[in-house]
Design an enzyme around this catalytic site. Structure first.
Site, PDB file in Angstrom:
ATOM      1  N   ASP A  66      -4.297   5.131   7.903  1.00 16.49           N
ATOM      2  CA  ASP A  66      -4.588   6.566   7.772  1.00 16.49           C
ATOM      3  C   ASP A  66      -6.086   6.848   7.768  1.00 16.49           C
ATOM      4  O   ASP A  66      -6.904   5.938   7.676  1.00 16.49           O
ATOM      5  CB  ASP A  66      -3.923   7.129   6.500  1.00 16.49           C
ATOM      6  N   ASN A 135       2.262   9.248  -6.493  1.00 12.26           N
ATOM      7  CA  ASN A 135       3.454  10.066  -6.211  1.00 12.26           C
ATOM      8  C   ASN A 135       4.398   9.370  -5.225  1.00 12.26           C
ATOM      9  O   ASN A 135       5.303   9.993  -4.685  1.00 12.26           O
ATOM     10  CB  ASN A 135       3.052  11.444  -5.670  1.00 12.26           C
ATOM     11  N   HIS A 137       3.511   7.982  -2.308  1.00 16.77           N
ATOM     12  CA  HIS A 137       3.192   8.039  -0.871  1.00 16.77           C
ATOM     13  C   HIS A 137       2.818   6.656  -0.347  1.00 16.77           C
ATOM     14  O   HIS A 137       2.302   5.818  -1.078  1.00 16.77           O
ATOM     15  CB  HIS A 137       2.122   9.093  -0.545  1.00 16.77           C
ATOM     16  N   GLU A 142       3.347  11.920   2.360  1.00 20.84           N
ATOM     17  CA  GLU A 142       3.593  12.535   1.061  1.00 20.84           C
ATOM     18  C   GLU A 142       5.095  12.778   0.854  1.00 20.84           C
ATOM     19  O   GLU A 142       5.875  12.724   1.807  1.00 20.84           O
ATOM     20  CB  GLU A 142       2.839  13.870   0.993  1.00 20.84           C
TER      21      GLU A 142
HETATM   22  C1  GLP Z   1      -4.686   6.489  -0.644  1.00 18.92           C
HETATM   23  C2  GLP Z   1      -4.285   5.840   0.663  1.00 18.92           C
HETATM   24  C3  GLP Z   1      -3.058   4.988   0.501  1.00 18.92           C
HETATM   25  C4  GLP Z   1      -3.198   4.090  -0.701  1.00 18.92           C
HETATM   26  C5  GLP Z   1      -3.310   4.923  -1.935  1.00 18.92           C
HETATM   27  C6  GLP Z   1      -3.445   4.102  -3.198  1.00 18.92           C
HETATM   28  O1  GLP Z   1      -4.127   7.724  -0.834  1.00 18.92           O
HETATM   29  N1  GLP Z   1      -4.042   6.793   1.679  1.00 18.92           N
HETATM   30  O2  GLP Z   1      -2.858   4.247   1.687  1.00 18.92           O
HETATM   31  O3  GLP Z   1      -2.066   3.267  -0.802  1.00 18.92           O
HETATM   32  O4  GLP Z   1      -4.479   5.721  -1.794  1.00 18.92           O
HETATM   33  O5  GLP Z   1      -4.791   3.836  -3.456  1.00 18.92           O
HETATM   34  P1  GLP Z   1      -5.324   2.947  -4.635  1.00 18.92           P
HETATM   35  O6  GLP Z   1      -5.132   1.540  -4.205  1.00 18.92           O
HETATM   36  O7  GLP Z   1      -6.787   3.311  -4.735  1.00 18.92           O
HETATM   37  O8  GLP Z   1      -4.558   3.286  -5.846  1.00 18.92           O
END
Ligand code: GLP
Length: 249
Positions: A66, A135, A137, A142
């Site tokens: 992403d 949440n 995702h 989402e």
């Molecule tokens: C972001 C990314 C996700 C990732 C998530 C968790 O929103 N788009 O791909 O899995 O964060 O991030 P973290 O590892 O910082 O908790």
């Protein structure tokens, strides 16, 4: 399958080793890569292992999950910048084999379609690495995202913007839109490793464990996949019932 370790270091080492094994077994593998703080120690371990015992990465292809819309590759919070800092600048993967969604594309819809098509042309990902949002995702898919989705534009939920606000100076700087690989793109990977660590992931991992396959919890789509490993530390696994630990390490 669950793999549960005591520490983040162990989680990261295990995950990095799995990536490395895949690359060694198939030098022209297609890897789906993720960003976020969970992946930082994973990439650090991967770099450490590659420094000790170099591997030719000239045939490897990568697709990132992403990217924020509106941030250039030079913006320190763009995922392009993150990947260069944490991985790509230190590795010899040819630039043309590295793919990230373009958050500045003039025709975003066309860019999304081209991204999905490029993944499919390569035969899908051999291994997809995933984190998880609080949440549920995956990528930026989402809650309520259609499980049939390909790469598309998303409006980020308030929860996600708050969670990711910690990386920006001001909350108002967090983009409202992003491009994400779709759930269908993700599910077509031959193997998936989802990594979650720390207390912030305890609740969502318990919800995921007990959830049906349900579009309100995007990560529940992964339950349809035949080659999924969920790698957790003790904190993220703290509310999982005993049965999750049965086949776990
Ligand atoms: C972001 C990314 C996700 C990732 C998530 C968790 O929103 N788009 O791909 O899995 O964060 O991030 P973290 O590892 O910082 O908790």
């Amino acid at each position: 399958m669950y793999k549960i370790f005591d520490t983040v270091d162990e989680v990261s080492l295990y995950t990095a080793q799995r990536l490395l094994e895949k690359i060694k077994a198939a030098p022209s593998a297609v890897m789906g890569l993720a960003t976020g703080s969970t992946m930082e120690p994973v990439y650090a371990q991967l770099l450490g292992a590659l420094q000790q015992s170099p591997v030719d990465l000239s045939q490897l292809t990568t697709f990132n999950l992403d990217e924020y819309i509106g941030l250039s590759a030079e913006h320190p919070q763009s995922y392009n910048y993150y990947m260069c800092q944490h991985l790509f600048n230190q590795l010899n993967i040819p630039k043309h084999n590295i793919h990230l969604p373009d958050g500045l594309a003039s025709d975003i819809e066309a860019a999304c379609l081209a991204y999905s098509n490029a993944i499919q042309t390569m035969g899908g990902m051999d291994l997809q690495l995933l984190g998880i949002g609080s949440n549920g995702h995956i990528g930026f898919n989402e809650p309520q995202t259609c499980f049939n989705s390909r790469t598309h534009v998303v409006e980020l939920s308030e929860q996600t913007r708050i969670d990711n606000g910690r990386f920006f100076v001001e909350q108002s700087e967090v983009p409202t839109l992003a491009i994400t690989m779709g759930i269908k793109d993700i599910l077509e990977a031959k193997e998936i490793i989802l990594v979650a660590t720390g207390r912030n992931k305890t609740d969502i991992m318990a919800q995921l464990f007990s959830s049906e396959i349900d579009e309100r919890l995007p990560a529940s789509a992964l339950k349809q996949h035949s080659n999924l490993t969920i790698v957790l530390d003790r904190e993220a696994a703290a509310l999982l019932p005993e049965q999750a630990f049965k086949n776990a390490v």
